[in-house]
Each structure stands twice: as structure tokens, then as C-alpha cells.
Design an enzyme around this catalytic site. Structure first.
Site, PDB file in Angstrom:
ATOM      1  N   SER A 144       0.836  -1.193   0.000  1.00 44.24           N
ATOM      2  CA  SER A 144       0.000   0.000   0.000  1.00 44.24           C
ATOM      3  C   SER A 144       0.884   1.261   0.000  1.00 44.24           C
ATOM      4  CB  SER A 144      -0.955  -0.048   1.201  1.00 44.24           C
ATOM      5  OG  SER A 144      -1.976   0.904   1.080  1.00 44.24           O
ATOM      6  N   ASP A 204      -9.470  -5.079  -5.116  1.00 47.79           N
ATOM      7  CA  ASP A 204      -8.928  -4.067  -4.207  1.00 47.79           C
ATOM      8  C   ASP A 204      -9.790  -2.813  -4.300  1.00 47.79           C
ATOM      9  OD1 ASP A 204      -7.349  -2.128  -2.875  1.00 47.79           O
ATOM     10  OD2 ASP A 204      -5.494  -3.111  -3.487  1.00 47.79           O
ATOM     11  N   HIS A 252      -7.299  -5.774  -0.941  1.00 52.88           N
ATOM     12  CA  HIS A 252      -6.104  -4.955  -0.707  1.00 52.88           C
ATOM     13  C   HIS A 252      -5.035  -5.705   0.087  1.00 52.88           C
ATOM     14  CE1 HIS A 252      -4.098  -1.079  -0.676  1.00 52.88           C
ATOM     15  NE2 HIS A 252      -3.990  -1.078   0.635  1.00 52.88           N
TER      16      HIS A 252
END
Length: 308
Positions: A122, A238, A270
Site C-alpha cells: 500500500s 482491491d 487490498h
């Protein structure tokens, strides 16, 4: 595998507890990875609700012959001390500790210092090329659910997605809030550093300087000149970053480069776990469902590391 308790930055003002997970059988030097967290204060397992993606990665990769170093994020341990720091940027929050972790591995006689990798998840994935350039000096870079865009653009997209899911009355209230946030974020690059340090943009503590400093060091600048091996992964479901804008954004940016491998996984979220609700406004519920990272993702990462 074996698990050793370690400390990152022991001689600094912000020592952090960590774990070095090693393969059970080690015939000679082994490759190693440093795990770098996403946004927010998280522990070494990157635990959110009932999932722990970094624990899954550490155990899965070490079973395949790769050492893994993970550690508590600085804001997780020292959040109270750091939240009033007007000059806080990703450098203090993330970058410095990732470089310390890389140097820790280089000084371990069991690790092959020529096979040292970073896995950024991320926000950590967005920062990974910068971490490498500013002192990480990795053999290769792995970006999981990252983005080539600026952080504030992703924040606005997430807010817009929540807005669309609300009923008419809440949408009316929410639209005003989102418009106010958009106006704040649009102005951050017009502020001086001192002005940015005293301007709140998100919640009580996030100052404009945090986003401004990061935006002035865009990942695209590092990626465009990067020649070392790069692996970019994302789940199709995601809802925190976008396949169209982020995964395909990387593809467009790097389409002429032969050093890049792309992997897109159907039905993964995610955290690279099976999608449950598939909506950003249900993120908390999504991560309350106890799951583990998809085995294929871990296998693909391990195979790529051994291929480099």
C-alpha cells in the site's frame, strides 16, 4: 522456520521491536526481504481487524527459503510523541526505519547481502522506490497494492467511493465534507513549508506538510529511472487502490521497461486475501473476517526473488 526477536534502530531515539523469520534449514547464505507497512500506525504483523498480512508473508516466505524482517511501525509505538510533530513526514514515519532494517540484514552473516529485497504494501509500496534510492540499495523491489499517483488523489477517490454508496440525505451532507477536503488538498502545494506545518488537512493531527513533502517526491520520479528488478502486484477486488488508475497506471508508466513484472489476482482484496464485501465503506467489516494471504501470491513472490 525460526523466529528471532530483534530491535531496529536500537541506538536511535525510536527503537522498534521486530522479528527476523528465518528458514529452518539454511545451507549457506539466504536471500532476505524487509516488509514496509501501509498507512496508519500498525504493528509488525500489519494487523488490521482479524488479519495479519505481514505475519502471513513472513511465515510463507521463510518456509520457501527466504528470511523476512518485520518490525512495529514508528507511529504505532511512538504515536503520542509524534502526533504533535508539525514536521512529520514519511521520512520519519517510514523511510528511516526501512533503511535501518536493510542495514540490519546486511550485518547478519547468515544473509546474502547481494539478495536483499524490499516488499512495500500500500503506502509502503508507493514509498519503496524512494526508500531504495535514499539508502535502502536493494537488489529488487516488490510493490503490493501500491500506486504511482499522489496520496491525496487516492484519498479523494476513496471518499468519492464512500459518497456514492450513501443514501440521499447522507450524500448531501457528505458531499459538502468531501468538497471541503478537496479544497484543502488542492491548495497544499501553494503553501510554504511553514504554512503547511500549521495547516490541518485530515483529522486532528495530519498536517498539510505530510502530504506536501510526499507529493514533492513522487514515486514516478524514482520509477522512471529505475533499472533494477521490479515486481508489481495487485488484487482485482482491491477497493483501496484502483486496477484502472493504479495497477494500469504502473503498466502505462513502465510499459517500455524490461525490468518489470506485473501480477493481477482475481477476487483478491487490498490485503491479497479473498474479497468479502468489496466496498471501501465496509473495510472494517472486511478485515474482521479472519483470513490468510493467498498462497499463490506468496509463491509468486518467492519464485520471483529466486529468479533475480
Amino acid at each position: 522456520m525460526t523466529d528471532e526477536k530483534i530491535i531496529i534502530g536500537e541506538a536511535t531515539n525510536f527503537p522498534l521491536n521486530g522479528r527476523l523469520t528465518l528458514p529452518k534449514r539454511m545451507d549457506g547464505l539466504v536471500p532476505a526481504v524487509v516488509l514496509v507497512h501501509g498507512s496508519g500506525p500498525t504493528n509488525m504483523d500489519e494487523q488490521i481487524g482479524n488479519i495479519a498480512p505481514f505475519k502471513d508473508l513472513a511465515e510463507g516466505l521463510s518456509q520457501k527459503g527466504i528470511a523476512v524482517l518485520r518490525y512495529d511501525k514508528r507511529t504505532f509505538v511512538y504515536g503520542k510523541e509524534m502526533r504533535n510533530d508539525r514536521s512529520l513526514s514519511v521520512k520519519e514515519e517510514t523511510i528511516e526505519d526501512a533503511i535501518l532494517a536493510a542495514n540490519f540484514l546486511r550485518n547478519d552473516s547468515r544473509i546474502d547481502s547481494n539478495k536483499l529485497f524490499i516488499i512495500g504494501h500500500s503506502l509502503g509500496g508507493m514509498l519503496a522506490p524512494r526508500i531504495d534510492a535514499e539508502g535502502g540499495h536493494f537488489t529488487g523491489i516488490i510493490i503490493m497494492a501500491g500506486s504511482p499517483r499522489k496520496f491525496e488523489e487516492i484519498i479523494m477517490d476513496q471518499n468519492e467511493a464512500v459518497l456514492k454508496s450513501l443514501n440521499t440525505f447522507l450524500k448531501w451532507i457528505g458531499r459538502k465534507q468531501v468538497a471541503a477536503l478537496s479544497s484543502k488538498l488542492a491548495n497544499i502545494y501553494q503553501l510554504s513549508n511553514e504554512e503547511a506545518k500549521s495547516t490541518r488537512v485530515l483529522g486532528k493531527y495530519v498536517k498539510a506538510f505530510y502530504l506536501k513533502e510526499m507529493g514533492e517526491h513522487p514515486s514516478t520520479d524514482y520509477l522512471e529511472v529505475l533499472t533494477k528488478p521490479l515486481l508489481i502486484l495487485q488484487g482485482e477486488k482491491d477497493f483501496q487502490v484502483s486496477v484502472e488508475k493504479d495497477f494500469n497506471g504502473y503498466r502505462k508508466l513502465l510499459e517500455d521497461k524490461s525490468n518489470v513484472t506485473f501480477k493481477l489476482y482475481p477476487n483478491l482484496n487490498h490485503a491479497f486475501m479473498p474479497s468479502v464485501y468489496g466496498e471501501v465503506r465496509k473495510a472494517k467489516k472486511e478485515y474482521k473476517v479472519a483470513q490468510h494471504m493467498d498462497h499463490q501470491v506468496i509463491a509468486d513472490i518467492a519464485n520471483w526473488i529466486f529468479s533475480v
